[in-house]
Motif scaffolding. Structure first.
Motif, PDB file in Angstrom:
ATOM      1  N   ARG A 109      -1.100  -3.842  -9.925  1.00  0.00           N
ATOM      2  CA  ARG A 109      -0.051  -2.996 -10.507  1.00  0.00           C
ATOM      3  C   ARG A 109       0.946  -2.563  -9.424  1.00  0.00           C
ATOM      4  O   ARG A 109       2.161  -2.485  -9.656  1.00  0.00           O
ATOM      5  N   ASN A 110       0.445  -2.286  -8.228  1.00  0.00           N
ATOM      6  CA  ASN A 110       1.318  -1.843  -7.137  1.00  0.00           C
ATOM      7  C   ASN A 110       2.330  -2.916  -6.729  1.00  0.00           C
ATOM      8  O   ASN A 110       3.459  -2.610  -6.352  1.00  0.00           O
TER       9      ASN A 110
ATOM     10  N   PHE B 169      -3.312  -5.870  -0.054  1.00  0.00           N
ATOM     11  CA  PHE B 169      -4.300  -6.188  -1.097  1.00  0.00           C
ATOM     12  C   PHE B 169      -3.694  -7.218  -2.030  1.00  0.00           C
ATOM     13  O   PHE B 169      -3.154  -6.890  -3.083  1.00  0.00           O
TER      14      PHE B 169
ATOM     15  N   VAL C 239       0.831  -1.207   0.000  1.00  0.00           N
ATOM     16  CA  VAL C 239       0.000   0.000   0.000  1.00  0.00           C
ATOM     17  C   VAL C 239       0.869   1.263   0.000  1.00  0.00           C
ATOM     18  O   VAL C 239       0.574   2.222  -0.710  1.00  0.00           O
ATOM     19  N   CYS C 240       1.939   1.255   0.777  1.00  0.00           N
ATOM     20  CA  CYS C 240       2.756   2.466   0.910  1.00  0.00           C
ATOM     21  C   CYS C 240       4.093   2.381   0.175  1.00  0.00           C
ATOM     22  O   CYS C 240       4.757   3.401  -0.010  1.00  0.00           O
TER      23      CYS C 240
ATOM     24  N   LEU D 196      -8.908  -4.289   7.285  1.00  0.00           N
ATOM     25  CA  LEU D 196      -9.061  -2.886   6.860  1.00  0.00           C
ATOM     26  C   LEU D 196      -9.958  -2.775   5.625  1.00  0.00           C
ATOM     27  O   LEU D 196      -9.798  -1.870   4.814  1.00  0.00           O
TER      28      LEU D 196
ATOM     29  N   HIS E  66      -5.368  -1.916 -10.059  1.00  0.00           N
ATOM     30  CA  HIS E  66      -4.415  -0.978  -9.466  1.00  0.00           C
ATOM     31  C   HIS E  66      -3.614  -1.645  -8.339  1.00  0.00           C
ATOM     32  O   HIS E  66      -2.412  -1.444  -8.211  1.00  0.00           O
ATOM     33  N   ALA E  67      -4.314  -2.441  -7.536  1.00  0.00           N
ATOM     34  CA  ALA E  67      -3.626  -3.134  -6.429  1.00  0.00           C
ATOM     35  C   ALA E  67      -2.559  -4.066  -6.988  1.00  0.00           C
ATOM     36  O   ALA E  67      -1.438  -4.136  -6.462  1.00  0.00           O
TER      37      ALA E  67
ATOM     38  N   ALA F 264       8.338   6.229  -5.276  1.00  0.00           N
ATOM     39  CA  ALA F 264       8.204   7.401  -6.155  1.00  0.00           C
ATOM     40  C   ALA F 264       8.882   8.627  -5.537  1.00  0.00           C
ATOM     41  O   ALA F 264       9.595   9.367  -6.225  1.00  0.00           O
TER      42      ALA F 264
ATOM     43  N   ASP G 172      -8.393  -6.457  -8.276  1.00  0.00           N
ATOM     44  CA  ASP G 172      -8.246  -5.011  -8.480  1.00  0.00           C
ATOM     45  C   ASP G 172      -6.955  -4.718  -9.261  1.00  0.00           C
ATOM     46  O   ASP G 172      -5.853  -5.049  -8.823  1.00  0.00           O
TER      47      ASP G 172
ATOM     48  N   ARG H  59     -14.737  -9.309   3.945  1.00  0.00           N
ATOM     49  CA  ARG H  59     -15.063  -7.876   3.993  1.00  0.00           C
ATOM     50  C   ARG H  59     -16.533  -7.678   4.353  1.00  0.00           C
ATOM     51  O   ARG H  59     -17.405  -8.376   3.835  1.00  0.00           O
TER      52      ARG H  59
ATOM     53  N   GLY I 128     -10.573  -3.080   2.458  1.00  0.00           N
ATOM     54  CA  GLY I 128      -9.860  -3.398   1.226  1.00  0.00           C
ATOM     55  C   GLY I 128     -10.785  -3.436   0.020  1.00  0.00           C
ATOM     56  O   GLY I 128     -11.958  -3.062   0.104  1.00  0.00           O
ATOM     57  N   PRO I 129     -10.251  -3.877  -1.141  1.00  0.00           N
ATOM     58  CA  PRO I 129     -11.072  -3.954  -2.348  1.00  0.00           C
ATOM     59  C   PRO I 129     -12.323  -4.810  -2.100  1.00  0.00           C
ATOM     60  O   PRO I 129     -12.333  -5.674  -1.227  1.00  0.00           O
ATOM     61  N   LYS I 130     -13.363  -4.559  -2.895  1.00  0.00           N
ATOM     62  CA  LYS I 130     -14.678  -5.177  -2.659  1.00  0.00           C
ATOM     63  C   LYS I 130     -14.637  -6.706  -2.597  1.00  0.00           C
ATOM     64  O   LYS I 130     -15.468  -7.323  -1.927  1.00  0.00           O
TER      65      LYS I 130
END
Lengths: 187, 433
Positions: free
Chosen positions: B79-80, B69, B37-38, B372, B76-77, B44, B74, B381, B374-376
């Motif tokens: 991709r991270n 995640f 996440v961070c 926490l 984006h998750a 960057a 997801d 969740r 998180g994604p759906k």
């Protein structure tokens, strides 16, 4: 550093945690890509329960549907603002939404530190409890040098707590600029 | 004037004889931990500030543990995770626990301990507020944001304001139905969610030293829920026994001086502790379990860095063995090692994993999962107005997903007892039988 900050207030209560500021499901977006990071503005404060969103009445959207920025630029909070997670997305999303200052009765440690070291905005603290005397939509003027806040709508002025030792980092811009200025890292 | 264990560790890392609360000092960092996440944001900023070709200050001191995640579609998750992977390759980092490989671990705070990255006397920063968990090893550890983490990546240093220390001492013996989580919920309820802001929470006393490392980690894990900067328990034989099995690296043991100055001291009688919950929507909204037995539940969730370690599942299994849950019950081991232990650990001839499956509970993959939200598509969740009892650390509005859900925090004993009845239930109802 700006000498004065003026804008409309958005008022929140005590213990505004980082999950309310930016719910975890949204932490997936890039904080650098100019298009993608707009999502942080869109979802800023989207976790705040309706009844406490924009006090005293509640039910005020911080960012209107379909928008990425807020009409409000000064956040007013109660005790322990920014408690919870270390996610820097929290101060970042507020800045992306257009927030220029957060003034609270007190801050949680990591949120405060992130705001200062990342140079997102100045986290000011009131000397007493003021949050109940400001309404969402009031026009607020902060004199940064004099460390005062004036509610132009009510006409009341308040002395803010001195920024203390973090003023050097705030004046430099962020922790990196401060470290360059003091010679800790090369320019 | 004497110093506390936290002051001694910070002084040693600032090259100073002594430090006092309020001092702003620059410390040398032993370990920097980040996750999915961070990590991307940290990377960057590091590149922006130190250059596209910059190298981290010490590749042996950077630990990257994707855990938040992980099992999601997801884009984006996912991709991270790729961003972490590329950075690890570029920097040739030895401590990366990649998703989708045998090297994947799970929740960072528990993986740090299990992989030998927690060592007494060291200074560890992590881009996660529950980094305070590592204080269980007699070290200084705390959570930071992306900017501070990027600064450390480039310099190996960061500024710290030396915290005042609050000491919580537990004398006597904890009753068998009490877990570290009950102690925490009692103490956080007593001092409030900002009761330790900017301060150290130092845990001490015979009842604390009798705890296992896993229980000590639980005790330190939620210091942040009282606003604490760090938590610490002095290292002892229990610590060293754990550390020696996990790492050969040297460590230093510090003790608080008898004349150390404390901001606050409180002694609790461990024998008097009772099972506790935190009611919605704040970790300090304490109540004894006996005051909440009319609360009907939709779900029980046992997992996370706070409540997803082997000790937590042994506790849950004691109650669930041979019985059926009556509400949706989610079991989420913190790490692969914990998950493997669920299959290896037997209770009267049945593995913990079989006990859970036979009870009707659902088992998920190791990660932060629904702690926490998180994604759906996150396992466990809360997507509606569920009333949940959970062994996790936060019950803020919407923390586990939906803003309409209500979360009660409890120990694994209480979460398991409640899974069997569908209402908040005192574990003594089952443990005494």
């Amino acid at each position: 550093m700006k000498k004065t900050i003026e804008g409309q207030a958005y008022v929140l209560g005590n213990d505004i945690d980082t999950d309310q500021i930016i719910p975890a499901e949204h932490l997936v977006y890039s904080l650098t890509d100019p298009e993608e990071k707009k999502n942080y503005g869109k979802f800023a404060l989207s976790g705040v329960p309706q009844e406490s969103a924009g006090l005293p009445d509640g039910n005020h959207a911080f960012v209107d549907d379909g928008k990425f920025e807020s009409q409000y630029t000064i956040l007013i909070g109660g005790k322990n603002f920014g408690c919870g997670s270390s996610r820097e997305h929290a101060p970042a999303c507020l800045k992306i939404a257009g927030i220029q200052a957060v003034v609270a009765e007190s801050f949680a440690r990591i949120f405060y530190r992130n705001s200062v070291d990342g140079g997102f905005f100045i986290p000011f603290e009131f000397q007493t409890r003021v949050v109940d005397e400001i309404n969402t939509g009031d026009t607020i003027l902060i004199d940064v040098e004099a460390e005062t806040l004036t509610n132009k709508t009510s006409g009341k002025s308040y002395k803010l707590k001195s920024l203390g030792e973090v003023i050097d980092i705030i004046e430099a811009g962020n922790i990196f600029e401060y470290a360059r200025k003091t010679g800790l890292i090369p320019r | 004037m004497g110093m506390t264990v936290t002051e001694k560790i910070l002084a040693a890392h600032a090259g100073k004889e002594s430090v006092a609360p309020g001092d702003n000092i620059w410390v040398d960092v032993d370990v920097l931990m980040t996750h999915d996440v961070c990590g991307p944001g940290t990377i960057a900023i590091f590149k922006e500030q130190f250059g596209q070709n910059a190298k981290v200050w010490d590749r042996e001191k950077v630990v990257i543990i994707p855990d938040h995640f992980i099992f999601t579609s997801d884009k984006h998750a996912n991709r991270n995770i790729d961003i972490l992977r590329d950075f690890v390759k570029e920097q040739d980092l030895p401590y990366y626990y990649d998703v989708g490989t045998d090297n994947y671990k799970g929740v960072c705070h528990i993986a740090l301990a299990q992989e030998g990255h927690n060592r007494p006397g060291e200074v560890l920063f992590g881009t996660d507020s529950h980094t305070c968990t590592s204080g269980a090893f007699g070290m200084f550890s705390t959570g930071i944001g992306n900017t501070d983490a990027a600064f450390i990546l480039g310099t190996g240093k960061i500024w710290v304001k030396v915290p005042e220390t609050m000491r919580f001492e537990f004398t006597g013996t904890l009753p068998p139905y009490i877990m570290a989580k009950d102690i925490l919920l009692q103490v956080i309820g007593d001092i409030g969610v900002d009761g330790a802001t900017y301060r150290t929470m130092e845990w001490a006393g015979d009842a604390v030293y009798k705890l296992s490392m896993e229980e000590r980690m639980t005790l330190c894990n939620m210091a942040i829920e009282a606003g604490g900067k760090n938590a610490v328990i002095e290292a002892d034989d229990v610590t060293l026994e754990y550390v020696k099995q996990r790492t050969d690296k040297p460590y230093t043991i510090h003790h608080s001086d008898a004349d150390a100055k404390y901001y606050f001291k409180k002694t609790y009688n461990a024998d008097e502790m009772v099972p506790m919950v935190a009611k919605p929507h704040s970790p300090d909204n304490k109540a004894a379990v006996t005051e909440c037995t009319d609360v009907k539940l939709d779900r029980s969730y046992i997992g996370s860095c706070t409540g997803g370690k082997l000790t937590d599942f042994v506790a849950a299994a004691k109650l669930l063995k041979g019985k059926k849950v009556v509400i949706d019950t989610f079991i989420v081991p913190a790490t692969r090692e914990v998950e493997e232990d669920l299959y290896k650990t037997q209770m009267d001839g049945e593995s913990l994993a079989d006990i859970f499956k036979n009870s009707g509970a659902l088992m998920g993959e190791p990660s932060c999962a629904a702690c926490l939200g998180g994604p759906k598509d996150t396992f466990g969740r809360a997507n509606s107005n569920e009333v949940v009892i959970s062994t996790t650390n936060r019950n803020f509005p919407g923390r586990m997903g939906s803003r309409q859900s209500q979360v009660y925090l409890s120990s694994p004993y209480t979460a398991a007892a409640s899974a069997l009845t569908g209402r908040i239930t005192d574990p003594r109802e089952f443990l005494n039988n």
